[in-house]
Write an enzyme that holds these catalytic residues in place. Structure first.
Site, PDB file in Angstrom:
ATOM      1  CD  GLU A 313      -2.769  -1.408   2.249  1.00  0.00           C
ATOM      2  OE1 GLU A 313      -3.956  -1.545   2.040  1.00  0.00           O
ATOM      3  OE2 GLU A 313      -2.122  -0.869   3.429  1.00  0.00           O
TER       4      GLU A 313
HETATM    5  N1  IFG Z   1      -4.243  -4.098   4.399  1.00  0.00           N
HETATM    6  C1  IFG Z   1      -3.110  -3.570   5.446  1.00  0.00           C
HETATM    7  C2  IFG Z   1      -2.778  -3.932   6.649  1.00  0.00           C
HETATM    8  C3  IFG Z   1      -4.107  -3.793   7.284  1.00  0.00           C
HETATM    9  C4  IFG Z   1      -5.254  -4.831   6.743  1.00  0.00           C
HETATM   10  C5  IFG Z   1      -6.438  -4.785   7.581  1.00  0.00           C
HETATM   11  C6  IFG Z   1      -1.953  -5.613   4.463  1.00  0.00           C
HETATM   12  C7  IFG Z   1      -0.778  -6.219   3.647  1.00  0.00           C
HETATM   13  C8  IFG Z   1      -5.590  -4.242   5.286  1.00  0.00           C
HETATM   14  N2  IFG Z   1      -1.967  -4.379   4.492  1.00  0.00           N
HETATM   15  O1  IFG Z   1      -2.940  -6.430   4.727  1.00  0.00           O
HETATM   16  O2  IFG Z   1      -1.925  -2.714   7.212  1.00  0.00           O
HETATM   17  O3  IFG Z   1      -4.576  -2.332   7.299  1.00  0.00           O
HETATM   18  O4  IFG Z   1      -7.177  -5.847   7.168  1.00  0.00           O
END
Ligand code: IFG
Length: 496
Positions: A313
Protein backbone atom coordinates in the site's frame (compact mmCIF):
# COMPACT_ATOMS: atom_id res chain seq x y z
CA UNK A 1 -4.19 -74.74 37.77
CA UNK A 2 -3.54 -71.71 35.54
CA UNK A 3 -6.46 -69.76 37.09
CA UNK A 4 -5.15 -70.59 40.56
CA UNK A 5 -1.64 -69.34 39.75
CA UNK A 6 -3.06 -66.14 38.22
CA UNK A 7 -5.09 -65.50 41.37
CA UNK A 8 -2.00 -66.08 43.49
CA UNK A 9 -0.02 -63.68 41.30
CA UNK A 10 -2.73 -61.02 41.58
CA UNK A 11 -2.88 -61.56 45.37
CA UNK A 12 0.92 -61.26 45.62
CA UNK A 13 0.92 -58.07 43.57
CA UNK A 14 -1.77 -56.42 45.66
CA UNK A 15 -0.55 -57.79 48.97
CA UNK A 16 3.02 -56.56 48.49
CA UNK A 17 1.57 -53.18 47.57
CA UNK A 18 3.23 -53.21 44.13
CA UNK A 19 2.13 -50.71 41.53
CA UNK A 20 -0.56 -52.97 40.18
CA UNK A 21 -1.87 -51.54 36.93
CA UNK A 22 -5.47 -50.49 37.57
CA UNK A 23 -8.11 -51.69 35.17
CA UNK A 24 -8.50 -49.32 32.24
CA UNK A 25 -11.52 -47.00 32.14
CA UNK A 26 -13.41 -46.79 28.86
CA UNK A 27 -11.19 -45.01 26.37
CA UNK A 28 -11.27 -44.16 22.66
CA UNK A 29 -8.77 -45.91 20.40
CA UNK A 30 -5.74 -43.74 19.59
CA UNK A 31 -6.77 -43.30 15.96
CA UNK A 32 -10.11 -41.80 17.03
CA UNK A 33 -8.63 -39.00 19.15
CA UNK A 34 -9.51 -35.49 17.90
CA UNK A 35 -5.97 -34.34 17.09
CA UNK A 36 -5.66 -30.96 15.28
CA UNK A 37 -3.91 -30.56 12.89
CA UNK A 38 -4.88 -34.00 11.61
CA UNK A 39 -1.80 -36.25 11.56
CA UNK A 40 -0.79 -38.08 8.40
CA UNK A 41 -1.47 -41.55 9.79
CA UNK A 42 -2.87 -42.83 13.10
CA UNK A 43 -3.14 -46.55 13.96
CA UNK A 44 -4.55 -48.11 17.15
CA UNK A 45 -3.43 -51.24 18.94
CA UNK A 46 -4.95 -53.18 21.84
CA UNK A 47 -3.81 -52.25 25.30
CA UNK A 48 -2.93 -49.02 27.00
CA UNK A 49 -0.27 -47.20 28.97
CA UNK A 50 -1.04 -46.31 32.57
CA UNK A 51 0.89 -43.34 33.94
CA UNK A 52 0.82 -42.93 37.70
CA UNK A 53 0.69 -39.16 37.97
CA UNK A 54 2.00 -39.46 41.51
CA UNK A 55 4.93 -41.39 40.15
CA UNK A 56 8.56 -40.37 40.07
CA UNK A 57 8.76 -38.01 37.09
CA UNK A 58 12.42 -38.43 36.29
CA UNK A 59 12.31 -42.21 36.40
CA UNK A 60 10.61 -42.77 33.09
CA UNK A 61 12.14 -40.16 30.81
CA UNK A 62 15.74 -39.55 31.77
CA UNK A 63 17.72 -39.08 28.59
CA UNK A 64 14.75 -37.90 26.54
CA UNK A 65 15.33 -34.89 24.27
CA UNK A 66 15.51 -31.72 26.37
CA UNK A 67 13.38 -29.62 24.00
CA UNK A 68 10.60 -32.17 23.94
CA UNK A 69 10.74 -32.61 27.72
CA UNK A 70 10.77 -28.83 28.29
CA UNK A 71 7.62 -28.57 26.21
CA UNK A 72 5.92 -31.40 28.12
CA UNK A 73 6.93 -29.82 31.44
CA UNK A 74 5.55 -26.45 30.26
CA UNK A 75 2.24 -28.30 29.91
CA UNK A 76 2.62 -30.03 33.36
CA UNK A 77 3.36 -33.39 31.73
CA UNK A 78 6.95 -33.89 32.90
CA UNK A 79 5.96 -37.24 34.48
CA UNK A 80 5.29 -38.99 31.15
CA UNK A 81 7.60 -41.98 30.51
CA UNK A 82 9.17 -40.77 27.25
CA UNK A 83 12.10 -42.04 25.25
CA UNK A 84 13.22 -40.10 22.19
CA UNK A 85 15.36 -41.20 19.29
CA UNK A 86 17.08 -38.87 16.80
CA UNK A 87 18.09 -40.50 13.55
CA UNK A 88 19.61 -38.00 11.05
CA UNK A 89 19.77 -40.74 8.44
CA UNK A 90 15.98 -40.87 8.16
CA UNK A 91 14.79 -39.68 4.74
CA UNK A 92 12.08 -37.50 6.21
CA UNK A 93 11.47 -33.75 6.61
CA UNK A 94 12.95 -32.30 9.82
CA UNK A 95 9.48 -31.77 11.27
CA UNK A 96 8.33 -35.38 10.71
CA UNK A 97 7.95 -37.69 13.70
CA UNK A 98 6.77 -41.15 14.76
CA UNK A 99 4.96 -41.29 18.11
CA UNK A 100 4.41 -44.75 19.61
CA UNK A 101 2.46 -45.53 22.79
CA UNK A 102 2.56 -48.98 24.37
CA UNK A 103 2.05 -50.52 27.80
CA UNK A 104 5.81 -50.12 28.32
CA UNK A 105 6.01 -46.41 27.58
CA UNK A 106 6.11 -43.68 24.92
CA UNK A 107 8.70 -43.23 22.19
CA UNK A 108 9.14 -40.39 19.70
CA UNK A 109 11.46 -40.93 16.75
CA UNK A 110 12.49 -38.16 14.34
CA UNK A 111 15.23 -36.99 12.00
CA UNK A 112 15.65 -33.68 13.86
CA UNK A 113 14.77 -31.99 17.15
CA UNK A 114 11.90 -30.14 15.42
CA UNK A 115 10.26 -33.51 14.77
CA UNK A 116 10.70 -34.61 18.38
CA UNK A 117 9.03 -31.38 19.50
CA UNK A 118 6.14 -31.92 17.08
CA UNK A 119 5.71 -35.40 18.54
CA UNK A 120 5.56 -33.89 22.02
CA UNK A 121 2.99 -31.33 20.86
CA UNK A 122 0.81 -34.15 19.53
CA UNK A 123 1.36 -36.15 22.73
CA UNK A 124 -0.07 -33.28 24.80
CA UNK A 125 -3.30 -33.56 22.79
CA UNK A 126 -3.33 -37.39 23.13
CA UNK A 127 -3.14 -36.95 26.93
CA UNK A 128 -5.71 -34.16 26.90
CA UNK A 129 -8.26 -36.30 25.08
CA UNK A 130 -7.58 -39.56 26.99
CA UNK A 131 -8.87 -40.59 30.47
CA UNK A 132 -7.17 -38.66 33.27
CA UNK A 133 -8.43 -40.02 36.61
CA UNK A 134 -7.36 -39.94 40.25
CA UNK A 135 -5.63 -43.28 39.51
CA UNK A 136 -3.51 -41.56 36.84
CA UNK A 137 -3.48 -41.11 33.06
CA UNK A 138 -4.54 -43.89 30.67
CA UNK A 139 -3.25 -43.61 27.08
CA UNK A 140 -4.50 -45.88 24.27
CA UNK A 141 -1.75 -47.86 22.54
CA UNK A 142 -0.88 -47.20 18.92
CA UNK A 143 1.31 -45.25 16.52
CA UNK A 144 1.07 -41.81 14.92
CA UNK A 145 3.29 -41.13 11.90
CA UNK A 146 3.19 -37.52 10.78
CA UNK A 147 4.79 -34.78 8.71
CA UNK A 148 3.67 -31.34 7.50
CA UNK A 149 2.40 -30.46 4.03
CA UNK A 150 4.06 -27.01 4.22
CA UNK A 151 7.26 -26.08 6.04
CA UNK A 152 5.97 -22.62 7.01
CA UNK A 153 2.78 -22.31 9.07
CA UNK A 154 2.63 -18.78 10.45
CA UNK A 155 0.62 -16.39 12.57
CA UNK A 156 1.13 -12.61 12.29
CA UNK A 157 0.47 -10.25 15.19
CA UNK A 158 0.18 -6.54 14.33
CA UNK A 159 1.70 -4.86 17.40
CA UNK A 160 1.81 -1.47 15.66
CA UNK A 161 -1.85 -0.42 15.42
CA UNK A 162 -2.28 -1.54 19.02
CA UNK A 163 0.73 -2.52 21.14
CA UNK A 164 0.86 -5.79 23.10
CA UNK A 165 3.51 -6.29 25.79
CA UNK A 166 5.89 -9.23 26.17
CA UNK A 167 3.58 -11.16 28.52
CA UNK A 168 0.66 -10.96 26.10
CA UNK A 169 2.88 -12.09 23.20
CA UNK A 170 4.04 -15.05 25.33
CA UNK A 171 0.39 -15.96 25.99
CA UNK A 172 -0.25 -15.81 22.24
CA UNK A 173 2.75 -18.09 21.67
CA UNK A 174 1.35 -20.58 24.22
CA UNK A 175 -1.94 -20.48 22.30
CA UNK A 176 -0.58 -21.13 18.81
CA UNK A 177 2.19 -23.66 19.58
CA UNK A 178 -0.27 -26.55 20.31
CA UNK A 179 -1.44 -26.24 16.67
CA UNK A 180 2.12 -26.63 15.26
CA UNK A 181 2.24 -23.02 14.06
CA UNK A 182 6.02 -22.60 13.61
CA UNK A 183 6.46 -18.95 12.63
CA UNK A 184 5.42 -15.79 14.49
CA UNK A 185 5.52 -12.73 12.22
CA UNK A 186 5.62 -9.51 14.29
CA UNK A 187 4.41 -6.42 12.39
CA UNK A 188 6.70 -4.04 14.32
CA UNK A 189 6.12 -0.71 12.58
CA UNK A 190 3.35 1.20 10.86
CA UNK A 191 1.79 4.67 10.64
CA UNK A 192 0.50 4.54 14.22
CA UNK A 193 3.52 3.12 16.01
CA UNK A 194 7.18 2.00 15.96
CA UNK A 195 7.59 -0.94 18.35
CA UNK A 196 11.25 -1.99 18.50
CA UNK A 197 14.25 -0.21 20.05
CA UNK A 198 16.89 0.77 17.47
CA UNK A 199 19.97 1.94 19.36
CA UNK A 200 21.38 3.99 16.46
CA UNK A 201 18.01 5.75 15.95
CA UNK A 202 16.60 6.05 19.52
CA UNK A 203 13.77 8.38 18.50
CA UNK A 204 12.08 5.63 16.48
CA UNK A 205 10.84 3.85 19.61
CA UNK A 206 10.99 6.76 22.09
CA UNK A 207 8.99 9.11 19.85
CA UNK A 208 7.46 6.75 17.29
CA UNK A 209 6.35 4.29 19.99
CA UNK A 210 4.40 6.76 22.14
CA UNK A 211 0.91 6.19 20.77
CA UNK A 212 -1.37 3.75 18.99
CA UNK A 213 -4.73 3.85 17.16
CA UNK A 214 -7.13 6.27 18.94
CA UNK A 215 -4.13 8.02 20.51
CA UNK A 216 -3.99 5.76 23.57
CA UNK A 217 -0.52 5.11 25.05
CA UNK A 218 1.52 2.76 22.83
CA UNK A 219 4.81 1.19 23.84
CA UNK A 220 7.72 -0.68 22.36
CA UNK A 221 10.03 -3.65 22.90
CA UNK A 222 13.53 -3.02 24.10
CA UNK A 223 16.00 -5.28 22.33
CA UNK A 224 16.05 -7.39 25.51
CA UNK A 225 12.25 -7.69 25.37
CA UNK A 226 12.45 -8.78 21.73
CA UNK A 227 15.11 -11.37 22.60
CA UNK A 228 12.87 -12.68 25.42
CA UNK A 229 10.06 -13.17 22.89
CA UNK A 230 12.41 -14.82 20.39
CA UNK A 231 13.69 -17.29 22.99
CA UNK A 232 10.24 -18.08 24.38
CA UNK A 233 8.98 -18.76 20.86
CA UNK A 234 12.03 -20.88 19.93
CA UNK A 235 11.46 -23.18 22.94
CA UNK A 236 8.03 -23.91 21.46
CA UNK A 237 9.26 -24.55 17.93
CA UNK A 238 8.36 -21.08 16.68
CA UNK A 239 10.67 -18.85 14.59
CA UNK A 240 10.13 -15.08 14.87
CA UNK A 241 9.88 -13.10 11.61
CA UNK A 242 10.33 -9.33 12.22
CA UNK A 243 8.65 -6.87 9.85
CA UNK A 244 9.60 -3.24 9.29
CA UNK A 245 7.08 -2.00 6.71
CA UNK A 246 8.46 0.27 3.98
CA UNK A 247 8.31 2.59 2.06
CA UNK A 248 4.64 3.03 3.02
CA UNK A 249 3.09 2.57 6.46
CA UNK A 250 5.95 4.69 7.88
CA UNK A 251 4.29 7.70 9.54
CA UNK A 252 5.64 6.76 13.01
CA UNK A 253 9.25 6.89 11.72
CA UNK A 254 8.46 10.07 9.75
CA UNK A 255 7.10 11.58 12.99
CA UNK A 256 10.31 10.62 14.84
CA UNK A 257 12.87 11.90 12.30
CA UNK A 258 12.27 14.98 10.13
CA UNK A 259 15.16 14.09 7.83
CA UNK A 260 13.39 10.94 6.70
CA UNK A 261 10.67 13.08 5.09
CA UNK A 262 11.06 14.26 1.53
CA UNK A 263 10.33 17.84 2.60
CA UNK A 264 12.49 17.64 5.75
CA UNK A 265 9.46 18.28 7.98
CA UNK A 266 8.54 15.80 10.72
CA UNK A 267 5.02 14.39 10.40
CA UNK A 268 2.50 14.52 13.28
CA UNK A 269 1.63 11.29 15.12
CA UNK A 270 -1.31 9.50 13.44
CA UNK A 271 -4.18 7.98 15.46
CA UNK A 272 -6.51 6.91 12.64
CA UNK A 273 -6.73 3.74 10.57
CA UNK A 274 -6.33 5.01 7.01
CA UNK A 275 -3.57 3.50 4.87
CA UNK A 276 -1.48 4.55 1.84
CA UNK A 277 -0.66 8.17 2.82
CA UNK A 278 2.95 7.88 4.02
CA UNK A 279 6.28 7.16 2.32
CA UNK A 280 10.01 7.20 2.89
CA UNK A 281 11.98 9.25 0.36
CA UNK A 282 13.70 6.84 -2.04
CA UNK A 283 16.00 9.59 -3.36
CA UNK A 284 17.72 10.48 -0.08
CA UNK A 285 20.81 8.51 1.02
CA UNK A 286 19.77 8.97 4.66
CA UNK A 287 16.81 6.68 3.89
CA UNK A 288 19.18 3.82 3.09
CA UNK A 289 21.36 4.55 6.13
CA UNK A 290 18.15 4.27 8.16
CA UNK A 291 17.09 1.01 6.49
CA UNK A 292 20.57 -0.46 6.87
CA UNK A 293 20.84 0.41 10.58
CA UNK A 294 17.35 -0.93 11.30
CA UNK A 295 17.86 -4.18 9.38
CA UNK A 296 21.35 -4.63 10.89
CA UNK A 297 20.26 -4.18 14.50
CA UNK A 298 17.12 -6.35 14.26
CA UNK A 299 18.85 -9.07 12.21
CA UNK A 300 21.57 -9.29 14.86
CA UNK A 301 18.95 -10.38 17.44
CA UNK A 302 16.86 -12.52 15.07
CA UNK A 303 18.05 -16.17 14.79
CA UNK A 304 15.43 -16.94 12.11
CA UNK A 305 16.24 -16.76 8.38
CA UNK A 306 13.67 -14.08 7.38
CA UNK A 307 13.37 -10.30 7.54
CA UNK A 308 10.04 -8.87 6.33
CA UNK A 309 10.32 -5.49 4.54
CA UNK A 310 6.59 -4.92 4.15
CA UNK A 311 6.11 -3.08 0.80
CA UNK A 312 2.31 -2.90 0.91
CA UNK A 313 0.00 0.00 0.00
CA UNK A 314 2.73 2.51 -0.91
CA UNK A 315 0.15 4.58 -2.70
CA UNK A 316 2.05 7.90 -2.56
CA UNK A 317 5.43 6.47 -3.53
CA UNK A 318 6.16 7.08 -7.27
CA UNK A 319 6.51 3.74 -9.04
CA UNK A 320 10.20 4.14 -9.95
CA UNK A 321 11.01 5.27 -6.42
CA UNK A 322 9.17 2.24 -5.02
CA UNK A 323 11.14 -0.12 -7.27
CA UNK A 324 14.45 1.55 -6.33
CA UNK A 325 13.77 1.41 -2.59
CA UNK A 326 12.45 -2.17 -2.52
CA UNK A 327 15.41 -3.44 -4.57
CA UNK A 328 17.91 -1.71 -2.27
CA UNK A 329 16.04 -2.90 0.81
CA UNK A 330 16.18 -6.50 -0.39
CA UNK A 331 19.92 -6.16 -0.99
CA UNK A 332 20.41 -4.71 2.50
CA UNK A 333 18.50 -7.68 3.98
CA UNK A 334 20.70 -10.14 2.05
CA UNK A 335 23.82 -8.24 3.21
CA UNK A 336 22.76 -8.83 6.80
CA UNK A 337 22.36 -12.56 6.21
CA UNK A 338 18.60 -12.83 5.94
CA UNK A 339 16.10 -13.67 3.19
CA UNK A 340 13.48 -11.02 2.60
CA UNK A 341 9.73 -11.47 2.69
CA UNK A 342 7.49 -8.74 1.28
CA UNK A 343 3.75 -8.24 0.79
CA UNK A 344 2.82 -9.18 -2.76
CA UNK A 345 3.32 -5.73 -4.33
CA UNK A 346 7.11 -6.17 -3.95
CA UNK A 347 6.97 -8.52 -6.94
CA UNK A 348 6.71 -5.49 -9.25
CA UNK A 349 10.15 -4.35 -8.08
CA UNK A 350 11.83 -7.59 -9.04
CA UNK A 351 12.86 -10.15 -6.41
CA UNK A 352 16.27 -10.92 -4.98
CA UNK A 353 17.45 -14.53 -4.77
CA UNK A 354 15.37 -16.43 -2.21
CA UNK A 355 13.04 -13.49 -1.54
CA UNK A 356 9.51 -14.56 -0.59
CA UNK A 357 6.30 -12.86 -1.72
CA UNK A 358 3.45 -12.89 0.77
CA UNK A 359 0.25 -13.12 -1.26
CA UNK A 360 -2.49 -11.10 0.48
CA UNK A 361 -4.60 -9.35 -2.15
CA UNK A 362 -3.03 -9.32 -5.63
CA UNK A 363 -2.80 -12.80 -7.15
CA UNK A 364 -1.21 -11.35 -10.29
CA UNK A 365 1.81 -10.33 -8.19
CA UNK A 366 2.08 -13.83 -6.71
CA UNK A 367 2.22 -15.21 -10.24
CA UNK A 368 5.05 -12.77 -11.05
CA UNK A 369 6.93 -14.26 -8.10
CA UNK A 370 6.37 -17.76 -9.43
CA UNK A 371 7.67 -16.72 -12.86
CA UNK A 372 10.80 -15.39 -11.13
CA UNK A 373 11.20 -18.74 -9.37
CA UNK A 374 10.49 -17.24 -5.94
CA UNK A 375 8.33 -18.85 -3.26
CA UNK A 376 4.91 -17.56 -2.23
CA UNK A 377 3.69 -17.36 1.36
CA UNK A 378 -0.08 -17.74 1.13
CA UNK A 379 -2.08 -15.18 3.15
CA UNK A 380 -4.99 -14.45 0.80
CA UNK A 381 -7.05 -12.02 2.89
CA UNK A 382 -10.47 -13.52 2.13
CA UNK A 383 -9.34 -16.85 3.58
CA UNK A 384 -6.67 -16.12 6.18
CA UNK A 385 -7.12 -12.61 7.61
CA UNK A 386 -8.17 -13.21 11.21
CA UNK A 387 -9.05 -9.53 11.68
CA UNK A 388 -12.02 -10.16 9.38
CA UNK A 389 -15.36 -10.37 11.18
CA UNK A 390 -17.06 -13.78 11.36
CA UNK A 391 -20.24 -12.09 10.21
CA UNK A 392 -21.90 -8.68 10.40
CA UNK A 393 -22.65 -9.17 14.10
CA UNK A 394 -19.02 -9.66 15.20
CA UNK A 395 -18.21 -7.16 17.94
CA UNK A 396 -14.79 -6.31 16.48
CA UNK A 397 -12.97 -6.84 13.19
CA UNK A 398 -13.15 -5.52 9.64
CA UNK A 399 -14.82 -7.02 6.57
CA UNK A 400 -13.25 -5.32 3.53
CA UNK A 401 -12.00 -8.68 2.23
CA UNK A 402 -14.79 -11.01 3.43
CA UNK A 403 -16.71 -12.31 6.38
CA UNK A 404 -14.75 -15.42 7.43
CA UNK A 405 -16.38 -18.20 9.43
CA UNK A 406 -14.73 -21.50 10.40
CA UNK A 407 -15.91 -23.20 7.21
CA UNK A 408 -14.51 -20.39 5.04
CA UNK A 409 -11.18 -20.73 6.86
CA UNK A 410 -11.09 -24.50 6.31
CA UNK A 411 -12.70 -25.22 2.96
CA UNK A 412 -9.95 -24.27 0.54
CA UNK A 413 -6.72 -25.69 -0.86
CA UNK A 414 -3.67 -23.40 -1.16
CA UNK A 415 -2.35 -25.67 -3.92
CA UNK A 416 -5.30 -25.01 -6.23
CA UNK A 417 -7.08 -21.81 -5.07
CA UNK A 418 -5.09 -19.47 -7.35
CA UNK A 419 -4.89 -20.43 -11.04
CA UNK A 420 -1.26 -20.86 -11.98
CA UNK A 421 0.01 -21.24 -8.43
CA UNK A 422 0.87 -24.86 -7.63
CA UNK A 423 2.15 -26.80 -4.63
CA UNK A 424 5.86 -26.34 -5.37
CA UNK A 425 5.46 -22.54 -5.55
CA UNK A 426 4.08 -22.31 -2.01
CA UNK A 427 6.36 -21.94 1.04
CA UNK A 428 3.34 -22.28 3.34
CA UNK A 429 0.48 -20.28 4.79
CA UNK A 430 0.21 -17.52 7.39
CA UNK A 431 -2.80 -16.11 9.24
CA UNK A 432 -2.41 -12.35 9.92
CA UNK A 433 -4.20 -10.59 12.78
CA UNK A 434 -4.22 -6.85 12.03
CA UNK A 435 -5.01 -4.91 15.19
CA UNK A 436 -6.91 -1.77 14.15
CA UNK A 437 -9.90 -3.05 16.18
CA UNK A 438 -8.01 -5.41 18.51
CA UNK A 439 -7.04 -3.97 21.92
CA UNK A 440 -6.62 -6.90 24.36
CA UNK A 441 -5.85 -10.61 24.71
CA UNK A 442 -9.62 -11.13 24.96
CA UNK A 443 -10.01 -9.46 21.54
CA UNK A 444 -7.17 -11.59 20.15
CA UNK A 445 -8.81 -14.78 21.43
CA UNK A 446 -12.19 -13.77 20.01
CA UNK A 447 -10.84 -13.39 16.47
CA UNK A 448 -8.10 -16.04 16.48
CA UNK A 449 -10.12 -18.92 17.95
CA UNK A 450 -11.63 -21.15 16.69
CA UNK A 451 -10.45 -20.17 13.18
CA UNK A 452 -6.69 -20.59 13.78
CA UNK A 453 -6.94 -24.39 14.30
CA UNK A 454 -8.73 -24.56 10.94
CA UNK A 455 -5.92 -22.65 9.22
CA UNK A 456 -3.30 -24.67 11.10
CA UNK A 457 -4.79 -27.84 9.62
CA UNK A 458 -4.82 -26.26 6.13
CA UNK A 459 -1.09 -25.62 6.55
CA UNK A 460 -0.11 -28.94 8.15
CA UNK A 461 -2.40 -31.71 6.87
CA UNK A 462 -2.38 -33.12 3.34
CA UNK A 463 -5.36 -32.14 1.22
CA UNK A 464 -6.51 -35.69 0.55
CA UNK A 465 -6.74 -36.30 4.31
CA UNK A 466 -8.86 -33.21 5.00
CA UNK A 467 -12.66 -33.39 5.31
CA UNK A 468 -14.71 -30.57 6.81
CA UNK A 469 -17.44 -32.50 8.72
CA UNK A 470 -15.00 -34.70 10.69
CA UNK A 471 -12.84 -31.61 11.29
CA UNK A 472 -15.75 -29.76 12.91
CA UNK A 473 -16.37 -32.75 15.20
CA UNK A 474 -12.74 -32.57 16.32
CA UNK A 475 -12.94 -28.78 16.63
CA UNK A 476 -15.96 -29.10 18.94
CA UNK A 477 -13.77 -31.02 21.38
CA UNK A 478 -11.03 -28.41 21.05
CA UNK A 479 -13.58 -25.65 21.71
CA UNK A 480 -14.08 -27.23 25.15
CA UNK A 481 -10.33 -27.56 25.69
CA UNK A 482 -9.75 -23.93 24.71
CA UNK A 483 -12.41 -22.80 27.21
CA UNK A 484 -10.88 -25.00 29.93
CA UNK A 485 -7.60 -23.13 29.33
CA UNK A 486 -9.35 -19.78 29.76
CA UNK A 487 -9.03 -18.90 26.08
CA UNK A 488 -11.92 -16.68 24.99
CA UNK A 489 -12.76 -18.59 21.82
CA UNK A 490 -15.74 -17.32 19.78
CA UNK A 491 -19.00 -19.31 19.83
CA UNK A 492 -19.01 -19.93 16.10
CA UNK A 493 -22.26 -20.77 14.31
CA UNK A 494 -20.64 -24.00 13.06
CA UNK A 495 -21.07 -25.42 16.58
CA UNK A 496 -24.73 -24.46 16.79
N1 IFG B 1 -4.32 -4.10 4.54
C1 IFG B 1 -3.08 -3.60 5.13
C2 IFG B 1 -2.88 -3.82 6.62
C3 IFG B 1 -4.18 -3.74 7.40
C4 IFG B 1 -5.20 -4.69 6.77
C5 IFG B 1 -6.44 -4.81 7.64
C6 IFG B 1 -1.96 -5.61 4.29
C7 IFG B 1 -0.72 -6.23 3.73
C8 IFG B 1 -5.52 -4.21 5.39
N2 IFG B 1 -1.96 -4.26 4.45
O1 IFG B 1 -2.90 -6.30 4.61
O2 IFG B 1 -1.99 -2.83 7.12
O3 IFG B 1 -4.67 -2.42 7.46
O4 IFG B 1 -7.24 -5.89 7.23
Amino acid sequence: MRLLSLCCLAFLLFSCGGDAIPPAPAMAPLADLPIIPLPFEMSSRDGYLWVDTDGDAAAGNSGADAGAMDYLRSRDLGMLPLATSLDPSLTLPNEAYLLDISAEGITITAKAAAGLLNGAITLVQVVEFSPNTERGIFLPAGTITDQPRYAYRGFMLDVARHFFGVDTVKQVIDRIAPYKINHLHLHLSDDQGWRIEIKSWPGLAEIGGRFEVDGTPGGYYTQEDYTEIVNYAAARGITVVPEIDMPGHTNAALNAYAELNGDGKARDPYFGTKVGFSTLDANKEVTYEFIDDVVREISAITPGPYFHIGGDESSVTPHDDYVKLIRRAQDIVLKHGKKSIGWDEVAVAGLAEGSVVQLWNHTEYALKAKEAGNKVLFSLAKRTYLDMQYDSLSRIGLHWAAYIEVDDAYNWDPGTLVDGLTEKDILGIEAPLWSETVRSLEDIDYLVFPRLPALAEVGWSYQMKRQYAPFVERLKVHQGWLKEQGIGTYDSRVFR
